[in-house]
Write a protein that holds these residues in place. Structure first.
Motif, PDB file in Angstrom:
ATOM      1  N   GLN A 251      39.117  52.213  44.227  1.00  0.00           N
ATOM      2  CA  GLN A 251      38.766  51.859  42.844  1.00  0.00           C
ATOM      3  C   GLN A 251      38.503  53.101  42.004  1.00  0.00           C
ATOM      4  OE1 GLN A 251      35.972  48.618  42.038  1.00  0.00           O
ATOM      5  NE2 GLN A 251      36.065  48.016  44.187  1.00  0.00           N
ATOM      6  N   LEU A 252      37.858  54.083  42.616  1.00  0.00           N
ATOM      7  CA  LEU A 252      37.567  55.319  41.891  1.00  0.00           C
ATOM      8  C   LEU A 252      38.864  56.031  41.522  1.00  0.00           C
ATOM      9  CD1 LEU A 252      34.916  56.808  41.082  1.00  0.00           C
ATOM     10  CD2 LEU A 252      35.259  58.253  43.081  1.00  0.00           C
ATOM     11  N   ARG A 253      39.788  56.079  42.464  1.00  0.00           N
ATOM     12  CA  ARG A 253      41.080  56.724  42.211  1.00  0.00           C
ATOM     13  C   ARG A 253      41.871  55.977  41.147  1.00  0.00           C
ATOM     14  NH1 ARG A 253      43.076  56.054  46.845  1.00  0.00           N
ATOM     15  NH2 ARG A 253      44.336  54.247  46.284  1.00  0.00           N
TER      16      ARG A 253
ATOM     17  N   GLN B 157      33.842  51.589  36.236  1.00  0.00           N
ATOM     18  CA  GLN B 157      33.452  52.014  34.895  1.00  0.00           C
ATOM     19  C   GLN B 157      32.060  52.642  34.946  1.00  0.00           C
ATOM     20  OE1 GLN B 157      34.038  48.904  31.919  1.00  0.00           O
ATOM     21  NE2 GLN B 157      35.503  47.905  33.269  1.00  0.00           N
ATOM     22  N   LYS B 158      31.975  53.881  34.498  1.00  0.00           N
ATOM     23  CA  LYS B 158      30.708  54.614  34.488  1.00  0.00           C
ATOM     24  C   LYS B 158      30.374  55.021  33.055  1.00  0.00           C
ATOM     25  CE  LYS B 158      32.301  57.577  37.525  1.00  0.00           C
ATOM     26  NZ  LYS B 158      32.368  58.770  38.401  1.00  0.00           N
TER      27      LYS B 158
ATOM     28  N   PHE C  76      31.814  47.556  38.546  1.00  0.00           N
ATOM     29  CA  PHE C  76      32.918  47.667  39.501  1.00  0.00           C
ATOM     30  C   PHE C  76      33.043  46.363  40.284  1.00  0.00           C
ATOM     31  CE2 PHE C  76      29.035  49.041  41.500  1.00  0.00           C
ATOM     32  CZ  PHE C  76      29.083  48.506  42.775  1.00  0.00           C
ATOM     33  N   GLU C  77      34.119  46.257  41.051  1.00  0.00           N
ATOM     34  CA  GLU C  77      34.331  45.085  41.895  1.00  0.00           C
ATOM     35  C   GLU C  77      33.707  45.337  43.264  1.00  0.00           C
ATOM     36  OE1 GLU C  77      38.207  43.686  44.018  1.00  0.00           O
ATOM     37  OE2 GLU C  77      38.189  42.679  42.054  1.00  0.00           O
ATOM     38  N   HIS C  78      32.904  44.385  43.723  1.00  0.00           N
ATOM     39  CA  HIS C  78      32.296  44.533  45.041  1.00  0.00           C
ATOM     40  C   HIS C  78      33.398  44.684  46.089  1.00  0.00           C
ATOM     41  CE1 HIS C  78      29.934  43.754  48.651  1.00  0.00           C
ATOM     42  NE2 HIS C  78      28.830  43.865  47.923  1.00  0.00           N
TER      43      HIS C  78
ATOM     44  N   ILE D  76      33.694  44.045  49.169  1.00  0.00           N
ATOM     45  CA  ILE D  76      33.833  43.008  50.195  1.00  0.00           C
ATOM     46  C   ILE D  76      33.898  41.620  49.559  1.00  0.00           C
ATOM     47  CG2 ILE D  76      32.847  42.023  52.294  1.00  0.00           C
ATOM     48  CD1 ILE D  76      33.723  45.014  52.505  1.00  0.00           C
ATOM     49  N   HIS D  77      33.009  41.328  48.617  1.00  0.00           N
ATOM     50  CA  HIS D  77      32.925  39.984  48.029  1.00  0.00           C
ATOM     51  C   HIS D  77      33.858  39.782  46.838  1.00  0.00           C
ATOM     52  CE1 HIS D  77      29.640  39.596  50.714  1.00  0.00           C
ATOM     53  NE2 HIS D  77      28.770  40.302  50.000  1.00  0.00           N
ATOM     54  N   ASN D  78      34.434  40.879  46.330  1.00  0.00           N
ATOM     55  CA  ASN D  78      35.380  40.827  45.204  1.00  0.00           C
ATOM     56  C   ASN D  78      34.785  40.225  43.933  1.00  0.00           C
ATOM     57  OD1 ASN D  78      37.411  41.886  46.918  1.00  0.00           O
ATOM     58  ND2 ASN D  78      37.879  39.831  47.675  1.00  0.00           N
ATOM     59  N   LYS D  79      33.479  40.331  43.786  1.00  0.00           N
ATOM     60  CA  LYS D  79      32.818  39.899  42.560  1.00  0.00           C
ATOM     61  C   LYS D  79      32.358  41.126  41.784  1.00  0.00           C
ATOM     62  CE  LYS D  79      31.095  35.507  44.440  1.00  0.00           C
ATOM     63  NZ  LYS D  79      29.876  34.686  44.706  1.00  0.00           N
TER      64      LYS D  79
END
Length: 231
Positions: free
Chosen positions: A91-93, A98-99, A205-207, A209-212
């Protein structure tokens, strides 16, 4: 509800934790990870915390997803499993994490801006400078900002990074003539003893493992120089 801490020296506030993630509020002047100084660092202290919590003698896994400069405080995301670390790194790449940062800067910046520079780091001096785009050692740095408030010669900015370069926010703003308040390395006529007014204040961001969606944010500080602003 009382805030939870790591019970280490120094203590680190814990903002969010589950089986896969640990999000902390890094104190200013605390290293993100161990270096030659031997000073306390986030990874070592958080591992101590996890070990105390588990009651196990084994060394826990802890992945450093991203770093903050030593003088910078605020939200840091760490992974408690290699699976979570790998997915967060993706996700970072892909720039889907979002930061948002808040900075108090000297001068009068415009209402908003998009800054693009090419930066090169001198590793021996731990210093970064802007250079020509033709410099083969340089890396492109991009950020956007919105001015939240202006009080005399200080401005409050909300900053969003599109790249993650060492010292990026500090160098880019200083290059434009808006150095961060309390930044001794890149600032102009900065009195000693000030804590740098740059904080990582929001993560989305998206979790892994849980994709939430996970969304965390820090409250606005009540001390100087932050207290000069109405936010």
């Amino acid at each position: 509800m009382a805030k939870k801490y790591t019970s280490t020296t120094p203590q680190i506030p814990i903002v969010f934790e589950d089986h896969h993630l640990l999000i902390i509020d890094k104190p200013h002047e605390l290293l993100s990870q161990e270096d030659h100084t031997g000073d306390p660092d986030v990874v070592t202290l958080c591992k101590q915390y996890l070990k105390q919590e588990s009651g196990s003698d084994s060394d826990p896994y802890l992945g450093l997803v991203h770093r903050l400069d030593r003088p910078v405080g605020g939200l840091m995301l760490l992974a408690k499993s290699s699976k979570a670390a790998g997915r967060l790194s993706d996700q970072l790449r892909d720039r889907t994490i979002q930061k948002t940062y808040h900075a108090i800067v000297q001068g009068t910046p415009p209402a908003n801006g998009l800054l693009i520079h090419h930066l090169v780091k001198n590793r021996n001096r731990n210093r970064v400078r802007a250079t020509a785009s033709t410099n083969p050692e340089s890396k492109k740095a991009v950020l956007s900002f919105q001015k939240q408030d202006q009080e005399d010669e200080l401005a409050l900015l909300a900053i969003h990074l599109q790249t993650g370069r060492p010292h990026q926010i500090r160098v880019q703003l200083a290059e434009e003539g808006y150095p961060v308040w309390g930044d001794y390395k890149y600032g102009i006529q900065q009195p000693e003893g000030r804590t740098m007014a740059l904080r990582a204040v929001e993560l989305r961001f998206e979790h892994p493992i849980h994709n939430k969606e996970v969304h965390v944010a820090l409250p606005f500080p009540g001390h100087s120089p932050w207290s000069q602003f109405k936010k």
